[in-house]
Structure formats: structure tokens, C-alpha cells
Design a protein around this motif. Sequence first.
Motif, PDB file in Angstrom:
ATOM      1  N   THR A 124       0.777  -1.160  -0.014  1.00 28.97           N
ATOM      2  CA  THR A 124      -0.016   0.042  -0.064  1.00 28.97           C
ATOM      3  C   THR A 124       0.904   1.487  -0.064  1.00 28.97           C
ATOM      4  O   THR A 124       0.518   2.206  -0.831  1.00 28.97           O
ATOM      5  CB  THR A 124      -0.857  -0.065   1.202  1.00 28.97           C
ATOM      6  N   LEU A 125       1.827   1.240   0.851  1.00 27.32           N
ATOM      7  CA  LEU A 125       2.590   2.472   1.080  1.00 27.32           C
ATOM      8  C   LEU A 125       3.505   2.660  -0.357  1.00 27.32           C
ATOM      9  O   LEU A 125       3.752   3.924  -0.811  1.00 27.32           O
ATOM     10  CB  LEU A 125       3.874   2.344   2.028  1.00 27.32           C
ATOM     11  N   ALA A 126       4.091   1.584  -0.897  1.00 24.23           N
ATOM     12  CA  ALA A 126       4.667   1.600  -2.163  1.00 24.23           C
ATOM     13  C   ALA A 126       3.799   2.225  -3.147  1.00 24.23           C
ATOM     14  O   ALA A 126       4.280   3.095  -4.125  1.00 24.23           O
ATOM     15  CB  ALA A 126       5.413   0.405  -2.581  1.00 24.23           C
ATOM     16  N   MET A 127       2.577   1.987  -3.325  1.00 26.21           N
ATOM     17  CA  MET A 127       1.667   2.209  -4.382  1.00 26.21           C
ATOM     18  C   MET A 127       1.086   3.867  -4.069  1.00 26.21           C
ATOM     19  O   MET A 127       1.049   4.348  -5.086  1.00 26.21           O
ATOM     20  CB  MET A 127       0.533   1.166  -4.450  1.00 26.21           C
ATOM     21  N   MET A 128       0.945   4.121  -2.926  1.00 25.07           N
ATOM     22  CA  MET A 128       0.769   5.435  -2.703  1.00 25.07           C
ATOM     23  C   MET A 128       1.722   6.235  -3.267  1.00 25.07           C
ATOM     24  O   MET A 128       1.593   7.364  -3.678  1.00 25.07           O
ATOM     25  CB  MET A 128       0.217   5.817  -1.262  1.00 25.07           C
ATOM     26  N   ARG A 129       2.987   5.913  -2.733  1.00 28.61           N
ATOM     27  CA  ARG A 129       4.267   6.733  -3.318  1.00 28.61           C
ATOM     28  C   ARG A 129       4.043   6.964  -4.732  1.00 28.61           C
ATOM     29  O   ARG A 129       4.216   8.024  -5.526  1.00 28.61           O
ATOM     30  CB  ARG A 129       5.649   5.963  -2.970  1.00 28.61           C
ATOM     31  N   ALA A 130       3.869   5.810  -5.631  1.00 26.70           N
ATOM     32  CA  ALA A 130       3.610   5.987  -7.007  1.00 26.70           C
ATOM     33  C   ALA A 130       2.446   6.929  -7.433  1.00 26.70           C
ATOM     34  O   ALA A 130       2.588   7.423  -8.651  1.00 26.70           O
ATOM     35  CB  ALA A 130       3.496   4.532  -7.343  1.00 26.70           C
ATOM     36  N   PHE A 131       1.411   7.172  -6.827  1.00 25.48           N
ATOM     37  CA  PHE A 131       0.504   7.896  -7.018  1.00 25.48           C
ATOM     38  C   PHE A 131       0.754   9.281  -6.396  1.00 25.48           C
ATOM     39  O   PHE A 131      -0.256  10.118  -6.224  1.00 25.48           O
ATOM     40  CB  PHE A 131      -0.932   7.485  -6.661  1.00 25.48           C
ATOM     41  N   GLY A 132       1.814   9.731  -5.996  1.00 22.58           N
ATOM     42  CA  GLY A 132       2.141  11.013  -5.480  1.00 22.58           C
ATOM     43  C   GLY A 132       2.132  11.445  -3.845  1.00 22.58           C
ATOM     44  O   GLY A 132       2.144  12.366  -3.560  1.00 22.58           O
ATOM     45  N   VAL A 133       2.082  10.170  -3.044  1.00 20.14           N
ATOM     46  CA  VAL A 133       1.858  10.450  -1.631  1.00 20.14           C
ATOM     47  C   VAL A 133       2.870   9.771  -1.029  1.00 20.14           C
ATOM     48  O   VAL A 133       2.951   8.529  -0.970  1.00 20.14           O
ATOM     49  CB  VAL A 133       0.186  10.261  -1.147  1.00 20.14           C
ATOM     50  N   GLU A 134       3.555  10.518  -0.025  1.00 15.01           N
ATOM     51  CA  GLU A 134       4.472   9.871   0.828  1.00 15.01           C
ATOM     52  C   GLU A 134       3.841   9.836   2.105  1.00 15.01           C
ATOM     53  O   GLU A 134       3.684  10.931   2.944  1.00 15.01           O
ATOM     54  CB  GLU A 134       5.731  10.743   0.931  1.00 15.01           C
ATOM     55  N   VAL A 135       3.756   8.460   2.667  1.00 13.63           N
ATOM     56  CA  VAL A 135       3.419   8.226   4.203  1.00 13.63           C
ATOM     57  C   VAL A 135       4.503   8.390   4.963  1.00 13.63           C
ATOM     58  O   VAL A 135       5.846   7.790   4.836  1.00 13.63           O
ATOM     59  CB  VAL A 135       2.520   6.793   4.331  1.00 13.63           C
TER      60      VAL A 135
END
Length: 411
Positions: free
Chosen positions: A189-200
Amino acid sequence: MPAVDIPGSKSITARALFLAAAADGVSTLRRPLRSDDTEGFAEGLTRLGYRVGRTPEAWQVDGRPQGPALAEADVYCRDGATTARFLPVLAAAGHGTYRFDASPQMRRRPLGPLTRALRDLGVDLRHEEAEGHHPLTVRAAGVEGGEVVLDAGQSSQYLTALLLLGPLTRTGLRIRVTDLVSAPYVEITLAMMRAFGVEVVRDGDVYDVPPGGYRATTYPIEPDASTASYFFAAAAVTPGREVTVPGLGTGALQGDLRFVEVLRRMGAEVEIAADRTTVRGTGVLRGLTVNMRDISDTMPTLAAIAPLASGPVRIEDVANTRVKECDRLQACADNLRRLGVPVATGPDWIEIRPGTPEPGTGIKTFGDHRIVMSFAVTGLRTPGLSYDDPGCVRKTFPGFHEAFARLSQVS
């Protein structure tokens, strides 16, 4: 060296559909899984008013950062846990009244920790029948954000759903996790959010998710590592057989690829390259004790080949498998006993002793795709196994039986 074409990951396809629907712009998802679960997710998006264009090689989604296009919708989630858990969260970020229901099988699966967290964030959510289960209605008015405490000890999907919601809130989200199972799925999930422009930002058990939304992108879906486990196991139990899965290598997102390390410990030869993984059967299959908390979807695969090992196989810390499509731990134990194999179980463990499975046995599937696919591997060494519901593989791999038959023919 037979190369097996494994369909796209179910977990990644579901997350990608959510992210694409929430993003600002049009996203293209390449080689998504086409199965009952993912088609149900895409259909659910359509019911909420999102545009989803589907071709055999790619799906395109018109994102709506402001939430569903329709102010009212009724969504049937079929058997899909990701559909049933992610779509109500996506709808909560919009404005309108949205009702969700699911199959009897999915209605039995728990939802309580996630819906409690949503209510703590101010979401107006009502369970119509059993508390913590489908069906439910969300009266959405957007989500302000803030801090929430979550128990993800039954399913990592609760945490994933809240992480995905975070950028859609007005002020961002801080999630404090008290327990977590299947942690590698959260890393996906975290890696995919990064690909869509969001860094957790993660600090121990606390996840800080910024507001601001997602940006659209083109996203390739890697092959499903859980599905690959059956083909890797088929190699391990057959001396001289070799199976290669392209597209799953050292950079793979999915933790279930770690299953090949279990096979390596049992005696198989394993080679993980940048873009592929190969398993070879050596004629050696040792017993072992293994903690599978983080790769519990592959527990039935190991249980199904365990009787063929030279010593006992003990699988520990898999209590969460009891609340999947069926009680998988008990389903494996019941079927192994039907095969005449000695088995002992506890609340979160199963121990299987070596034995010769009896040919011609009927396997009870409990409507669970992973039970069918796992015992298909046992069937490579045990003639005449049959299944009461072989078609339930359509949930994740409609062409499984044909693909597995081809593997047998070339080996």
C-alpha cells in the motif's frame, strides 16, 4: 525451463483501482487481474459513478478527488474483501448516501475494527443487520481527518483502507496501530501510494498521512505472488521439475514471494533474479516449523504439500486464516484428515505429519479458491482428487485449472 504466465496481483489491482478513482486525472492500469473479485471492484466503482474503461491489456479510470459522481448508490461487493472494505471508505470521502452489501460468505467476514475507526473520524455509518458486518450504509459528508486508533490484528486491509483514505481527508490522518497482521501487504500500500504521489511517514506503529490527494499515473500490475505459490510448490514436490515466473523478482512488492524461501528451507533450489523467480524440485522435501503470520495466504499451499515432506511441518501464528473466505486452517486440517494424513491444530497453528494421501478423495472446498488451488498441488502426487466446487477459482484465477494442467503436461 517452463515459464508460467501468472495473472496480475489481486491485491495490487484492488489498490490501484482505489488510487486511480481517487486521483486527479485519468490513470491507466496495465495488465490488471481480470477475475470475479477485481471485476466486482470495477463494477462497484461504476455503480458509484466513476468511469472505468476496460480492454484486455489495460483499464483506464477517470479519477474524482471529490468522491463518487452519484449522490446515491447501491453497491454489491460480491465475495471480494478488498471491494467490501475499500469502497465504503472511498465513498465516505464524498458526499451522498451509499449502501453496500455482499455475498453470504463476505457478510460473515469481520469489518468491525474498520467501521469503528471510521465512526471515530466522524463518518455516519450504520450496519443494517449484524454489527461489524455487511450490509451497511454510509451517509457521506467528506472526512475532516485527525487521529485514530486501529486494531489490524485480524486483517491488514483495515489499515490499508485508512491509509488510502488519508490523502482524501481535509487535514490528513494519523493512524496509531495497536496490532497488525500480514504487514507486507501494508508495504504494498505504501509503495503504491508513493507511485500516485503521496508519501506516508511512519514512526513505529504510527502512520502520518498528508492531505492533498493523489495524482494520476500509468501503473503496471505485477503477477500475483500468492497465485504463483501453487506453481512454485508444484516444482518443489516433483524431482526435476522447474518453474519460472517472469515479472516476480527482487523488486517485487508482494511479501507472499517469501514463500519460495520456505520451499528453499525444505530443500528446493530457488533462484530470485531481478525480473523472475525460479524453483526446482530436488527430490528432497524436509519438514520444518515456520511462522507464516506475514504470508498467511500461502499457508494452505504449504499445508497441502506438507504430507509429502520427510518430517513434520508445523505452521504457526496464522490465527487470521480462520476469518478468510472460510476458516482456512480448519479447512486444511479437515481435508488432510480426509486424505488419511495425521494432523493436529490449535488456535493459531497446524502441524501435519508425513503420510501418503489416499487417491480418489473428494476435497471439500468451502467455496474458497485457495483451498482448490492448494490441493491441486497435492493432486500432482495423488491421483484422482476431486473438488465439490472447482469453479470457485474464478475469484482470482478463472483459468487456473487449464494453466495447471499445462504445467503437468510439460513436466
